[in-house]
Design an enzyme around this catalytic site. Structure first.
Site, PDB file in Angstrom:
ATOM      1  N   SER A  97     -22.220  24.477 -41.493  1.00 24.88           N
ATOM      2  CA  SER A  97     -21.792  24.944 -42.635  1.00 24.88           C
ATOM      3  C   SER A  97     -22.723  24.190 -43.915  1.00 24.88           C
ATOM      4  O   SER A  97     -22.709  24.649 -44.966  1.00 24.88           O
ATOM      5  CB  SER A  97     -20.315  24.850 -43.159  1.00 24.88           C
ATOM      6  OG  SER A  97     -19.970  25.855 -42.590  1.00 24.88           O
ATOM      7  N   LYS A 115     -18.356  20.865 -52.980  1.00 21.22           N
ATOM      8  CA  LYS A 115     -17.752  21.963 -52.300  1.00 21.22           C
ATOM      9  C   LYS A 115     -16.254  22.057 -52.409  1.00 21.22           C
ATOM     10  O   LYS A 115     -15.584  20.755 -52.619  1.00 21.22           O
ATOM     11  CB  LYS A 115     -18.041  21.936 -50.671  1.00 21.22           C
ATOM     12  CG  LYS A 115     -17.508  23.117 -49.829  1.00 21.22           C
ATOM     13  CD  LYS A 115     -17.980  22.881 -48.590  1.00 21.22           C
ATOM     14  CE  LYS A 115     -17.607  24.276 -47.768  1.00 21.22           C
ATOM     15  NZ  LYS A 115     -17.800  23.975 -46.200  1.00 21.22           N
ATOM     16  N   SER A 169     -20.329  27.624 -44.362  1.00 16.06           N
ATOM     17  CA  SER A 169     -19.473  28.147 -45.339  1.00 16.06           C
ATOM     18  C   SER A 169     -19.735  27.388 -46.739  1.00 16.06           C
ATOM     19  O   SER A 169     -19.053  27.842 -47.712  1.00 16.06           O
ATOM     20  CB  SER A 169     -17.844  27.795 -44.911  1.00 16.06           C
ATOM     21  OG  SER A 169     -18.126  26.361 -44.808  1.00 16.06           O
TER      22      SER A 169
HETATM   23  N1  GLN Z   1     -20.004  29.491 -39.330  1.00 14.03           N
HETATM   24  C1  GLN Z   1     -18.910  28.216 -38.642  1.00 14.03           C
HETATM   25  C2  GLN Z   1     -17.695  29.001 -38.513  1.00 14.03           C
HETATM   26  O1  GLN Z   1     -17.348  29.996 -39.340  1.00 14.03           O
HETATM   27  C3  GLN Z   1     -19.320  27.246 -39.185  1.00 14.03           C
HETATM   28  C4  GLN Z   1     -18.235  26.896 -40.380  1.00 14.03           C
HETATM   29  C5  GLN Z   1     -18.401  25.551 -40.735  1.00 14.03           C
HETATM   30  O2  GLN Z   1     -19.406  24.661 -40.327  1.00 14.03           O
HETATM   31  N2  GLN Z   1     -17.544  25.167 -41.455  1.00 14.03           N
HETATM   32  O3  GLN Z   1     -16.819  28.281 -38.028  1.00 14.03           O
END
Ligand code: GLN
Length: 480
Positions: A178, A79, A154
């Protein structure tokens, strides 16, 4: 079955037995990326020459009879929130679009030390803020199971690459779900380790008390294999834990007999899609038939959407507002050419460099930390966080693991929620609590919905109980 479809453990076996060389394997993946990624958009950066050179080196050392690492020659995608020396690390943002990392993140260095081949950097929501990968400066990644749908976020690019067989396995980061949520949406396995299990050194910070790196893989055995490689204490990360790293593959096949599995009643309430609920319940019954004991448990705070989502979006944005203050046009990344004085330069660089969601969160985080609001929001959220931890501790006095959904529904369509941030945030209801409590969790595919999309189940465990987590996940996977 083509090489690109192999799991990491299968690739290790084929490479070791000499069925295939690593250069050949890398070439098979690069060919597949060339044919698939235009549609899926899982990669933001691919360095085919560097990957081939690494693979060549592994092949040569293998031929010489050198001892090789546990992932020798296996192509892995990263990532784009983790630093890889000499390559661009963009975090899906315009502000870092040309940033070249001068060092490797510890997790990346550990992959290198295990002789894995670093295949490329994957797409993501900007600074890991999002649940759909639509907040990327480089355009959304798409769900390979249905290209009109989001892959989740994400770590959407990492999940999409593994599901599209354009990576054998990938690393992601999980601040509020994420790794687990995109794994669920794409029908693969995603593991968020205990906070401190994997070093965060070289992981670009979103919310430092919640962030954790984890593997996205085709099966549970691969998750165990990768976790073993990337875990361990690191003097460069003060929050990394000095806890021994077991061989996570050893007890994978031990079954679930004698385990007590808790079903939190709040995880099966309003908002959960009926098909997903049925798939989780069927999973629970299979565990019971295999000798696990099921137990109903209550998580009055950790299972309460308003408290959890509220606490998470206060803590995460507060930390993000502090962490992202370093992008000022001076030390990192993009600098606007428009400004005539210093103040304006900061303002313009940040206005032009960050996307809407990141700006929204910086403003929210600055607000909850400001004098007069700190006690009402930030301090309150920290208290809720303590209550969430206590809920889990209580549940884990009786249970070894908890079972529930990963997300309320299967993957939604691109464009469905992007204009409604609250709807997008509510999607994280089942995942944010593990981060607030620092606990490990895994998402495993258990069924296919009528719309043809995968449904994932989530298992949660006490801190550092990844072995039990993986063992039950393996059983679920084998019996799904
Ligand atoms: N969807 C969550 C957010 O928008 C988690 C994001 C993540 O785990 N990086 O913060």
């Amino acid at each position: 079955m083509s090489e690109a479809q192999w799991t990491a453990h299968e690739a290790v076996q084929r490479l070791t037995s000499g069925d295939i060389g690593s250069v050949e394997l890398i070439d098979a993946l690069i060919t597949r990326i060339e044919s698939e990624d235009e549609r899926v958009n899982a990669y933001v950066h691919l360095d085919a020459d560097a990957a081939r050179a690494q693979a060549q080196d592994v092949d040569e050392r293998r031929q010489r009879g050198d001892t090789l690492g546990p992932l020798a020659g296996v192509p892995i995608a990263i990532k784009d929130v983790m630093c890889v020396r000499g390559g661009r690390t963009t975090c899906g943002s315009r502000i870092l679009a040309d940033y070249v990392a001068p060092y490797d993140a510890t997790a990346v260095a550990k992959l290198r030390a295990a002789d894995a081949v670093l295949l490329g950097k994957t797409n993501m929501d900007e600074f890991a803020m999002g649940s759909s990968n639509e907040n990327s400066h480089f355009g959304p990644a798409r769900n390979p199971r249905d290209l009109d749908r989001v892959p989740g976020g994400s770590s959407g690019g990492s999940a999409a690459a593994v599901a599209a067989d354009t990576a054998i396995a990938a690393l992601g980061s999980d601040t509020g779900g994420s790794v687990r949520q995109p794994a669920g949406y794409c029908g693969i396995v995603g593991l968020k380790p205990t906070y401190g299990r994997v070093s965060r050194y070289g992981l670009v910070a979103f919310a430092s008390s919640l962030d954790q790196i984890g593997p996205l893989t085709k099966d549970v055995e691969d998750a165990a294999l990768l976790l073993g490689v990337i875990s361990g204490h690191d003097a460069s990360d003060a929050t990394s834990a000095d806890v021994e790293v077991p061989d996570y593959c050893q007890k994978l096949r031990a079954g679930v007999e004698g385990l007590t599995i808790g079903l939190p009643e709040q995880f099966f309430g309003e908002g959960l899609d009926a098909e997903t609920a049925a798939a989780i319940e069927a999973t629970a019954s299979r565990l019971e038939s295999a000798g696990a004991k099921l137990q109903n448990v209550s998580l009055p705070v950790a299972g309460h959407a308003e408290y959890c989502i509220g606490a998470y979006y206060v803590v995460a944005t507060a930390e993000a507002s502090a962490n992202l203050s370093r992008y000022d046009g001076v030390r990192f990344g993009y600098r606007s050419g428009e400004a005539s004085d210093l103040q304006q330069m900061y303002h313009q660089s940040r206005s032009e460099g960050f996307g809407d969601e990141v700006k929204r969160r910086i403003m929210l985080g600055t607000y909850v930390l400001s004098a007069g609001y700190y006690d009402a929001y930030y301090l309150k959220a920290q208290k809720v966080r303590t209550l969430i931890r206590e809920d889990f501790s209580r549940a884990f006095t009786d249970c070894d693991l908890l079972l529930g959904p990963v997300s309320p529904t299967t993957a939604f369509c691109l464009g469905d929620k992007i204009d409604d941030p609250l709807q997008m945030y509510l999607n994280d209801i089942y995942t944010v609590t593990a981060n607030l409590a620092g606990l490990p969790g895994v998402s495993v595919p258990v069924a296919t919905a009528q719309n043809g999309l995968p449904i994932g189940a989530q298992l949660l465990a006490p801190a550092f109980a990844e072995e039990t987590l993986l063992r039950a996940a393996h059983h679920i996977e084998q019996t799904a």
